[in-house]
Design an enzyme around this catalytic site. Structure first.
Site: not given
Lengths: 265, 386
Positions: B126, B158, B240, B279, B341-342, B365-366
């Site tokens: 890159t 990286t 690939d 649920q 949640g919080g 990587e794309g």
């Protein structure tokens, strides 16, 4: 330099069962692990070996474990963590041993190996006695250093260690051969390597029984144990004590009265 | 689910899992905060032989014929505990791939045993103006006698600065476009090769990201991998093979967040019962688990396909695994924050980090848009053939 490590296989759960006949731990059919303190002993042994080897000296680590055949698993794990040789001391005659008979038996095994240093964990998490390491040293007439937090230096004849004692540390130089028991501060144990695990799978585990140790049967196992466990029980839950509320003067007087009643003052 | 791994692959997973639980999880939050590079963990990974799993045995490795599957297993396990720390390993895999794909035996002997022992590698493609359009790279390498002279800057690399071995994509023939790019290995410490500042990132903060700066940097002519001009091809072949690695990083992050969410839902009580009894919560957790398992099945299937060698161009499947697993990771980690949640939104709890770490897997990587283009290209090409 020949290094040995004594390890114990202990239950991996807190739900231990006792044999009602002998009042000893039931080890069969229970998930087990290497006694956590022994992992520090093994790590220190392997590090010592690696340091010696880096200096061009030959060194190997032999791990010894007394236990039922299933203790092989603990020894295989020790190979994955860097042990070179493993010896299982296993015989029906060894069963029910107290710390005297255990350290006697381990001592007989170690005598055949003739190590310069023996590493042990400070104690096992099931028995919590801390007696086996020092017991071994006494039986085989080795020097001993317990609760070791650091190896300061090591040469062919002597070792200098930092011991954890009640009020701080104590540094002592001791002649080899020696039995060392280690505390957790000494290192951070590695996790198994892939090669180690593969070696562990193939590892040949030598088993020595009473005959191999040429041991007098009366000194082994339950019959060789001067201590017999009379009773095993969970301590009863403590009842809450008496609680009083009020002004300090009033409470002091009440407390004094109680102490007097109990003939403490 | 049981994916019927070999005994050795199960061992790799156990070895990686112990490192993840004992060495990574306890320090993940601290390294995320500080952004320091986790050298003690990288050393533990090296000592555990895990850098060997994607390298052939003749070069000091232990790939046992399934390098991609092995890399995925290890990356997934490490990423369950921290998707940033796992990158020291995974990005080394990416940086090594061009060597595996294109290097001569002599070159492999030179670099692979060091990587197997735990020397980090990095992949340098890159640039500021060459992201999705990788063929637009401008870093120039000119042959001068027996040496390449490299000039230019790579961006967002990286392991940049921490790695020793860099596979760098440079233009060696500007008249030939994508066919004028070559892969050149540059080692850290080579005069003229320096690093930019460490980037301050949203997630994967324990991973090092830096610029690679080349100013008249001279490397031996024989450091070029494959034929000059094959660089773009090497990069595509690398992707690939490497994209299932990103996919397994995403998979590990997703699974790690799901595990935290499930445990929390059993402990957290509201309206007099654990929230796992509701649920609404159960439906959320079920969807998360379904998607994670589907991602896992696709990633493993792709890794096995690549290792088998039966598919010459597994591009479409690699892209699918990366795209699907990373989209799942983003969704699952976002919902894991929702489950907590919080508390989930607070840095004292670990899930917000998983959400930040997940985002990059949809980008690098794309981007997932590029992955979808690759998938469509593969579809259309195979339809045209039949």
């Amino acid at each position: 330099m020949k290094i040995a490590v004594c390890i114990k296989q202990v239950p991996a759960t807190t739900e231990v069962k006792f044999d009602p006949e002998t009042n000893t731990l039931v080890r069969e059919g229970v998930d087990s692990q290497i006694n956590p303190f022994d992992l520090y002993a093994l790590e220190e042994a392997v590090r010592t070996k690696e340091r010696l080897q880096a200096d061009g000296e030959e060194s190997s680590v032999t791990v010894v474990c007394m236990g039922p055949p299933q203790a092989q698993d603990a020894l295989r794990e020790a190979v994955a963590l860097g042990a070179d040789e493993t010896i299982l001391l296993s015989d029906r005659a060894f069963g029910g041993a107290d710390t005297w008979a255990t350290s006697y038996t381990l001592g007989l095994g170690l005598k055949k190996i003739e190590p310069d240093i023996v590493f042990c964990g400070m104690q096992a998490i099931d028995g919590d006695t801390g007696q086996v390491g020092p017991g071994i040293a006494t039986h085989i007439d080795y020097a001993q250093a317990t609760y070791v937090a650091k190896i300061e230096s090591l040469d062919k004849k002597k070792i200098t260690v930092k011991r954890l004692v009640e009020n701080g540390y104590e540094v002592c130089s001791v002649k080899l051969p020696i039995v060392i028991t280690v505390v957790k501060e000494i290192n951070e144990p590695r996790t198994p390597s892939l090669r180690g695990k593969m070696n562990a799978k193939k590892a040949q585990i030598t088993t020595w029984g009473a005959a191999d140790l040429e041991a007098p049967v009366e000194k082994l196992g339950l019959s060789g144990s001067p201590t017999q466990v009379a009773k095993v029980f969970s301590p009863p839950h403590r009842e809450g004590g008496e609680k009083s509320e009020g002004e300090p003067d009033e409470l002091a007087e009440k407390l004094f009265g109680l102490l007097k009643e109990l003939e403490i003052v | 689910m049981d994916y019927f791994f070999t005994e050795e692959q199960q061992m790799m997973r156990e070895v990686a899992r112990e490192i993840a639980e004992k060495k990574i999880r306890p320090i993940a939050a601290e390294y995320d905060e500080s952004g320091e590079f986790p050298w003690p963990v990288v050393e533990a990974i090296a000592e555990a032989d895990l850098f060997r799993v994607f390298i052939p045995e003749e070069y000091g490795g232990m790939d046992l014929g399934t390098p991609i599957m092995n890399m995925c297993i290890v990356t997934e396990e490490l990423s369950k505990a921290c998707g940033g720390i796992s990158l020291g390993f995974a990005a080394t895999g990416l940086g090594t791939m061009p060597i595996l794909v294109a290097a001569s035996d002599e070159q492999k002997k030179k670099w692979l045993p060091r990587i197997a022992d735990g020397t980090l590698a990095a992949f340098g493609l890159t640039e500021a103006n060459a992201g999705s359009d990788a063929s637009a790279v401008a870093t120039r390498a000119v042959l001068d006698g027996d040496e390449w002279v490299i000039n230019g800057t790579k961006q967002w690399i990286t392991n940049g600065g921490e790695a020793e071995i860099y596979t760098v994509f440079c233009v060696t023939d500007p008249t030939r476009g994508a066919r004028g790019v070559s892969t050149i290995v540059v080692e850290k410490g080579t005069p003229g090769f320096t690093f930019g500042k460490k980037e301050n990132k949203m997630g994967i903060r324990a991973s090092a990201t830096r610029e690679l700066i080349f100013q008249d940097c001279r490397v031996p002519k024989e450091n070029v991998l494959g034929k000059p001009g094959s660089g773009f091809f090497n990069a595509m072949k690398t992707f690939d093979m490497s994209r299932p690695g990103v996919a397994s990083q995403a998979l590990g992050i997703a699974q790690g967040a799901l595990d935290i969410a499930v445990n929390y839902s059993r402990e957290r009580r509201q309206f007099g019962q654990p929230i796992s009894a509701f649920q609404g919560m159960q439906f959320m957790l079920a969807d998360m688990a379904m998607k994670v398992e589907a991602a896992r099945a696709l990633v493993y299937a792709t890794a096995r396909l690549i290792d088998s060698g039966v598919e010459k161009k597994p591009t479409m499947y690699s892209a699918m695994s990366k795209c699907f697993a990373s989209d799942v990771a983003m969704e699952v980690t976002t919902n894991a924050v929702q489950v907590l949640g919080g508390y989930g939104y607070m840095k004292e709890y670990p899930v917000e980090k998983y959400m930040r770490d997940a985002k990059i897997t949809q980008i690098y990587e794309g981007t997932n848009q590029i992955q979808r283009i690759e998938i469509a290209k593969g579809l259309i090409a195979s339809a045209a053939k039949s």
